[in-house]
Write a protein that holds these residues in place. Structure first.
Motif, PDB file in Angstrom:
ATOM      1  N   LYS A 185       0.804  -1.228   0.000  1.00 53.08           N
ATOM      2  CA  LYS A 185       0.000   0.000   0.000  1.00 53.08           C
ATOM      3  C   LYS A 185       0.831   1.269   0.000  1.00 53.08           C
ATOM      4  CE  LYS A 185      -3.378   0.177   2.954  1.00 53.08           C
ATOM      5  NZ  LYS A 185      -4.213   0.012   4.153  1.00 53.08           N
ATOM      6  N   MET A 186       2.095   1.174   0.389  1.00 58.12           N
ATOM      7  CA  MET A 186       2.914   2.379   0.578  1.00 58.12           C
ATOM      8  C   MET A 186       3.592   2.774  -0.733  1.00 58.12           C
ATOM      9  SD  MET A 186       3.237   4.416   2.961  1.00 58.12           S
ATOM     10  CE  MET A 186       4.199   5.732   3.624  1.00 58.12           C
ATOM     11  N   ASN A 187       2.815   3.342  -1.643  1.00 61.00           N
ATOM     12  CA  ASN A 187       3.359   3.753  -2.941  1.00 61.00           C
ATOM     13  C   ASN A 187       4.023   5.126  -2.841  1.00 61.00           C
ATOM     14  OD1 ASN A 187       1.362   5.780  -3.161  1.00 61.00           O
ATOM     15  ND2 ASN A 187      -0.071   4.335  -4.041  1.00 61.00           N
ATOM     16  N   SER A 188       4.562   5.594  -3.944  1.00 59.96           N
ATOM     17  CA  SER A 188       5.313   6.857  -3.954  1.00 59.96           C
ATOM     18  C   SER A 188       4.468   8.043  -3.507  1.00 59.96           C
ATOM     19  CB  SER A 188       5.884   7.120  -5.347  1.00 59.96           C
ATOM     20  OG  SER A 188       6.827   6.132  -5.670  1.00 59.96           O
ATOM     21  N   PHE A 189       3.199   8.076  -3.885  1.00 59.09           N
ATOM     22  CA  PHE A 189       2.342   9.205  -3.506  1.00 59.09           C
ATOM     23  C   PHE A 189       2.061   9.195  -2.007  1.00 59.09           C
ATOM     24  CE2 PHE A 189       1.524   8.717  -8.039  1.00 59.09           C
ATOM     25  CZ  PHE A 189       1.753  10.011  -8.463  1.00 59.09           C
ATOM     26  N   ARG A 190       1.830   8.026  -1.447  1.00 60.72           N
ATOM     27  CA  ARG A 190       1.605   7.938   0.000  1.00 60.72           C
ATOM     28  C   ARG A 190       2.873   8.333   0.765  1.00 60.72           C
ATOM     29  NH1 ARG A 190      -3.133   4.530   1.596  1.00 60.72           N
ATOM     30  NH2 ARG A 190      -1.991   4.065   3.491  1.00 60.72           N
ATOM     31  N   LYS A 191       4.030   8.004   0.227  1.00 58.68           N
ATOM     32  CA  LYS A 191       5.282   8.411   0.870  1.00 58.68           C
ATOM     33  C   LYS A 191       5.408   9.929   0.875  1.00 58.68           C
ATOM     34  CE  LYS A 191       7.767   4.274  -0.358  1.00 58.68           C
ATOM     35  NZ  LYS A 191       8.750   3.707  -1.245  1.00 58.68           N
ATOM     36  N   HIS A 214       4.712  17.554  12.590  1.00 54.79           N
ATOM     37  CA  HIS A 214       5.593  16.541  13.157  1.00 54.79           C
ATOM     38  C   HIS A 214       5.024  15.904  14.427  1.00 54.79           C
ATOM     39  CE1 HIS A 214       9.246  14.363  13.918  1.00 54.79           C
ATOM     40  NE2 HIS A 214       9.269  14.860  15.140  1.00 54.79           N
ATOM     41  N   ASP A 215       4.570  16.719  15.361  1.00 58.55           N
ATOM     42  CA  ASP A 215       4.039  16.168  16.618  1.00 58.55           C
ATOM     43  C   ASP A 215       2.840  15.264  16.343  1.00 58.55           C
ATOM     44  OD1 ASP A 215       5.977  17.443  18.093  1.00 58.55           O
ATOM     45  OD2 ASP A 215       4.701  19.166  18.597  1.00 58.55           O
ATOM     46  N   TRP A 216       1.943  15.715  15.467  1.00 65.81           N
ATOM     47  CA  TRP A 216       0.793  14.904  15.113  1.00 65.81           C
ATOM     48  C   TRP A 216       1.242  13.582  14.483  1.00 65.81           C
ATOM     49  CZ3 TRP A 216      -0.912  12.638  10.648  1.00 65.81           C
ATOM     50  CH2 TRP A 216      -2.200  12.113  10.673  1.00 65.81           C
ATOM     51  N   SER A 217       2.224  13.643  13.586  1.00 60.27           N
ATOM     52  CA  SER A 217       2.668  12.429  12.911  1.00 60.27           C
ATOM     53  C   SER A 217       3.306  11.448  13.890  1.00 60.27           C
ATOM     54  CB  SER A 217       3.620  12.755  11.755  1.00 60.27           C
ATOM     55  OG  SER A 217       4.816  13.316  12.218  1.00 60.27           O
ATOM     56  N   ILE A 218       4.059  11.941  14.848  1.00 56.02           N
ATOM     57  CA  ILE A 218       4.652  11.073  15.875  1.00 56.02           C
ATOM     58  C   ILE A 218       3.553  10.436  16.726  1.00 56.02           C
ATOM     59  CG2 ILE A 218       6.052  11.050  17.986  1.00 56.02           C
ATOM     60  CD1 ILE A 218       7.694  11.238  15.418  1.00 56.02           C
ATOM     61  N   ASN A 219       2.563  11.236  17.097  1.00 57.34           N
ATOM     62  CA  ASN A 219       1.475  10.722  17.934  1.00 57.34           C
ATOM     63  C   ASN A 219       0.563   9.740  17.207  1.00 57.34           C
ATOM     64  OD1 ASN A 219       2.313  12.213  20.162  1.00 57.34           O
ATOM     65  ND2 ASN A 219       1.091  13.988  19.581  1.00 57.34           N
ATOM     66  N   ASN A 220       0.622   9.721  15.891  1.00 56.11           N
ATOM     67  CA  ASN A 220      -0.248   8.840  15.122  1.00 56.11           C
ATOM     68  C   ASN A 220       0.524   7.781  14.339  1.00 56.11           C
ATOM     69  OD1 ASN A 220      -3.178   9.850  15.342  1.00 56.11           O
ATOM     70  ND2 ASN A 220      -1.944  11.702  15.163  1.00 56.11           N
ATOM     71  N   ASP A 261       1.857   4.941  15.893  1.00 58.06           N
ATOM     72  CA  ASP A 261       2.030   3.734  16.692  1.00 58.06           C
ATOM     73  C   ASP A 261       1.056   2.600  16.363  1.00 58.06           C
ATOM     74  OD1 ASP A 261      -0.101   5.161  17.702  1.00 58.06           O
ATOM     75  OD2 ASP A 261       0.298   4.640  19.784  1.00 58.06           O
ATOM     76  N   LYS A 262       0.049   2.860  15.523  1.00 52.90           N
ATOM     77  CA  LYS A 262      -0.885   1.775  15.199  1.00 52.90           C
ATOM     78  C   LYS A 262      -1.549   2.021  13.848  1.00 52.90           C
ATOM     79  CE  LYS A 262      -4.610   3.819  17.955  1.00 52.90           C
ATOM     80  NZ  LYS A 262      -3.950   5.006  18.387  1.00 52.90           N
ATOM     81  N   LYS A 294      -3.383   8.648   9.112  1.00 54.30           N
ATOM     82  CA  LYS A 294      -2.814   7.948  10.256  1.00 54.30           C
ATOM     83  C   LYS A 294      -2.166   6.638   9.804  1.00 54.30           C
ATOM     84  CE  LYS A 294      -5.890   9.887  13.743  1.00 54.30           C
ATOM     85  NZ  LYS A 294      -6.904   9.593  14.779  1.00 54.30           N
ATOM     86  N   ASP A 295      -2.764   5.973   8.845  1.00 53.10           N
ATOM     87  CA  ASP A 295      -2.199   4.723   8.338  1.00 53.10           C
ATOM     88  C   ASP A 295      -0.878   4.964   7.641  1.00 53.10           C
ATOM     89  OD1 ASP A 295      -2.523   1.837   8.024  1.00 53.10           O
ATOM     90  OD2 ASP A 295      -2.670   2.277   5.893  1.00 53.10           O
ATOM     91  N   ILE A 296      -0.774   6.065   6.925  1.00 54.46           N
ATOM     92  CA  ILE A 296       0.493   6.423   6.269  1.00 54.46           C
ATOM     93  C   ILE A 296       1.568   6.629   7.332  1.00 54.46           C
ATOM     94  CG2 ILE A 296       1.697   8.289   5.050  1.00 54.46           C
ATOM     95  CD1 ILE A 296      -0.902   8.589   3.359  1.00 54.46           C
ATOM     96  N   MET A 297       1.265   7.320   8.393  1.00 54.96           N
ATOM     97  CA  MET A 297       2.258   7.581   9.432  1.00 54.96           C
ATOM     98  C   MET A 297       2.649   6.293  10.136  1.00 54.96           C
ATOM     99  SD  MET A 297       2.701  10.529   8.563  1.00 54.96           S
ATOM    100  CE  MET A 297       4.229  10.549   9.452  1.00 54.96           C
ATOM    101  N   TYR A 298       1.702   5.368  10.286  1.00 50.88           N
ATOM    102  CA  TYR A 298       2.008   4.078  10.903  1.00 50.88           C
ATOM    103  C   TYR A 298       3.010   3.308  10.042  1.00 50.88           C
ATOM    104  CZ  TYR A 298       1.384  -0.780  12.325  1.00 50.88           C
ATOM    105  OH  TYR A 298       1.616  -2.063  12.725  1.00 50.88           O
ATOM    106  N   ARG A 299       2.797   3.323   8.744  1.00 51.65           N
ATOM    107  CA  ARG A 299       3.697   2.582   7.853  1.00 51.65           C
ATOM    108  C   ARG A 299       5.036   3.256   7.768  1.00 51.65           C
ATOM    109  NH1 ARG A 299       0.982  -1.452   5.702  1.00 51.65           N
ATOM    110  NH2 ARG A 299      -1.243  -1.254   5.766  1.00 51.65           N
TER     111      ARG A 299
END
Length: 124
Positions: free
Chosen positions: A86-92, A103-109, A111-112, A119-124
């Protein structure tokens, strides 16, 4: 600029050629091969490039006789399997931008897994 180059390379990436496929198939178990080939083509190319770089470094530093080179190659080939297909170039790109500007939001989101795409992008 380097991120733009990275993005273009990801979009234009080509999968393993026949020689690389033979190396992959010789090094990896069938289950590990499946994990490798389930990655995006861009991630497959990245892992192959990492493997080549690691081999060059080990050879230049004279380490190829003192370390398990096949183990090192397997580690390089499989180091990004957690991203999945699922982690294609656009999602990256979204992930990099979210991390840069929120940044803070991405770190907080991160972990799962989540049904929320960001949130799923940040998890991956």
């Amino acid at each position: 600029m380097s991120r733009i180059v990275q993005f273009v390379r990801g979009i234009l990436a080509k999968g393993p050629d026949k020689k690389e496929q033979n190396i992959i198939n010789d090094l990896l178990s069938p289950e590990a091969q499946q994990a490798f080939y389930n990655m995006t083509v861009a991630d497959q190319r990245h892992c192959l490039n990492v493997m080549k770089t690691a081999m060059d470094i080990a050879t230049c530093r004279g380490l190829s006789d003192s370390i398990d080179m096949d183990f090192l190659k397997r580690c390089c080939l499989l180091h990004d399997i957690g991203r999945g297909p699922k982690m294609n170039s656009f999602r990256k790109v979204y992930g990099v931008l979210l991390d840069k500007f929120f940044h803070d939001w991405s770190i907080n989101n991160s972990d799962k897994a989540s049904d929320n795409i960001f949130k799923d992008i940040m998890y991956r």
